[in-house]
Design an enzyme around this catalytic site. Sequence first.
Site, PDB file in Angstrom:
ATOM      1  CE  LYS A  83     -38.283  17.730  12.582  1.00 47.59           C
ATOM      2  NZ  LYS A  83     -38.753  16.633  11.727  1.00 47.59           N
ATOM      3  CG  ASP A  84     -37.473  16.316   8.051  1.00 50.95           C
ATOM      4  OD1 ASP A  84     -37.380  15.457   8.953  1.00 50.95           O
ATOM      5  OD2 ASP A  84     -38.454  17.067   7.923  1.00 50.95           O
ATOM      6  NE  ARG A 133     -35.308  13.174  18.498  1.00 49.97           N
ATOM      7  CZ  ARG A 133     -36.225  13.811  19.227  1.00 49.97           C
ATOM      8  NH1 ARG A 133     -35.973  14.137  20.477  1.00 49.97           N
ATOM      9  NH2 ARG A 133     -37.397  14.122  18.706  1.00 49.97           N
ATOM     10  NE  ARG A 134     -40.428  13.218  19.426  1.00 48.33           N
ATOM     11  CZ  ARG A 134     -41.021  13.692  18.333  1.00 48.33           C
ATOM     12  NH1 ARG A 134     -41.644  12.865  17.500  1.00 48.33           N
ATOM     13  NH2 ARG A 134     -41.009  14.983  18.072  1.00 48.33           N
ATOM     14  NE  ARG A 151     -42.863   8.010   8.955  1.00 52.50           N
ATOM     15  CZ  ARG A 151     -43.044   7.949   7.639  1.00 52.50           C
ATOM     16  NH1 ARG A 151     -43.364   6.812   7.065  1.00 52.50           N
ATOM     17  NH2 ARG A 151     -42.899   9.021   6.900  1.00 52.50           N
ATOM     18  NE  ARG A 157     -46.346  12.088  13.332  1.00 53.95           N
ATOM     19  CZ  ARG A 157     -45.041  12.052  13.539  1.00 53.95           C
ATOM     20  NH1 ARG A 157     -44.581  11.924  14.773  1.00 53.95           N
ATOM     21  NH2 ARG A 157     -44.188  12.166  12.541  1.00 53.95           N
ATOM     22  CB  CYS A 244     -33.059   6.406   9.132  1.00 57.62           C
ATOM     23  SG  CYS A 244     -33.442   4.796   8.460  1.00 57.62           S
TER      24      CYS A 244
END
Length: 311
Positions: A83-84, A133-134, A151, A157, A244
């Site tokens: 995903k990165d 996305r979230r 981030r 986090r 992005c």
Amino acid sequence: MSAPELIRIVSRSSPMALAQVERVRAELAALHPGIRTEVVPVTTSGDRWMGDLAKLGGKGAFTKEVDAALLAGEADLAVHCVKDVPADRPLPAGTTFAAFLKRDDIRDALIHPGGLTLDELPAGTRIGTSSVRRIAQLAASHPALECVPMRGNAGRRMEKLAAGDADALLLAVSGLERIDRMDVVTEVLSVETMCPPIGAGILALQCREEDTETIDAVTGLGDPEAWREATAERMFLHVLQGHCNSPIAGYARCERGGDLSLRARVFTPDGKTVLNAHEWAGPLDPATLGTSVAVTLLRQGARELIDSIAH
């Protein structure tokens, strides 16, 4: 072909990235007990930067230094979360994916200190996430919630959550499993509730193209289903040419009988427009399936939607 005596593995230096490397080392030791491994940790610009990723060129900020170490011959193998790894452009010249490991959980998890589920959160609850996305999906399904930028690695986090910077967090289940912190999870969200990012839960092993010894040594770690799913998803994202700041989500799935499907969505940042596509491969190879799903969304207006988002 003879196997290498030592494989130097380059990785980001976060606890999660190093846990991922340990998985690779363990699987490699089981497959080739005679091969030694050592870790070459690097800190990427994406790890150092806590602002908008778009200002660093997007997700490539998490892979640039890793790629450089591989190409310079300072390491033989790189471990990436798929995903990165940017899919809108090719891998750096001279490198290739040698294997995709068996896929982990693709879902997102909610962490709420009071134990509430997503549907139980009161209006105004601050969700810590910087994922477009979230944010888009929460705006569509739970518009009364507030997203606050956050981030850093998962541990950082959770520290920010404890400090009161947010009321709840959304994190990837696979990442929490890798650092053994599923104890903090309040709710695992279904893929219908929170569609995952492209490449979720898959680790990729990247090598220099000419390093056939290392490629041959690690290819056996690959999982055929993960390869098919990752290939479909990455081709989808490549054809779509999202940036992005584009809220794009989707996942391919190999069923028990071998049938492959790909479900994908493109959102506006406010979640008010959602484009959907879901297709089965049938006779199509994975890359062609990814292309077909992308074309379906482009016909629905995905190009105009993506291009309208600043980045």
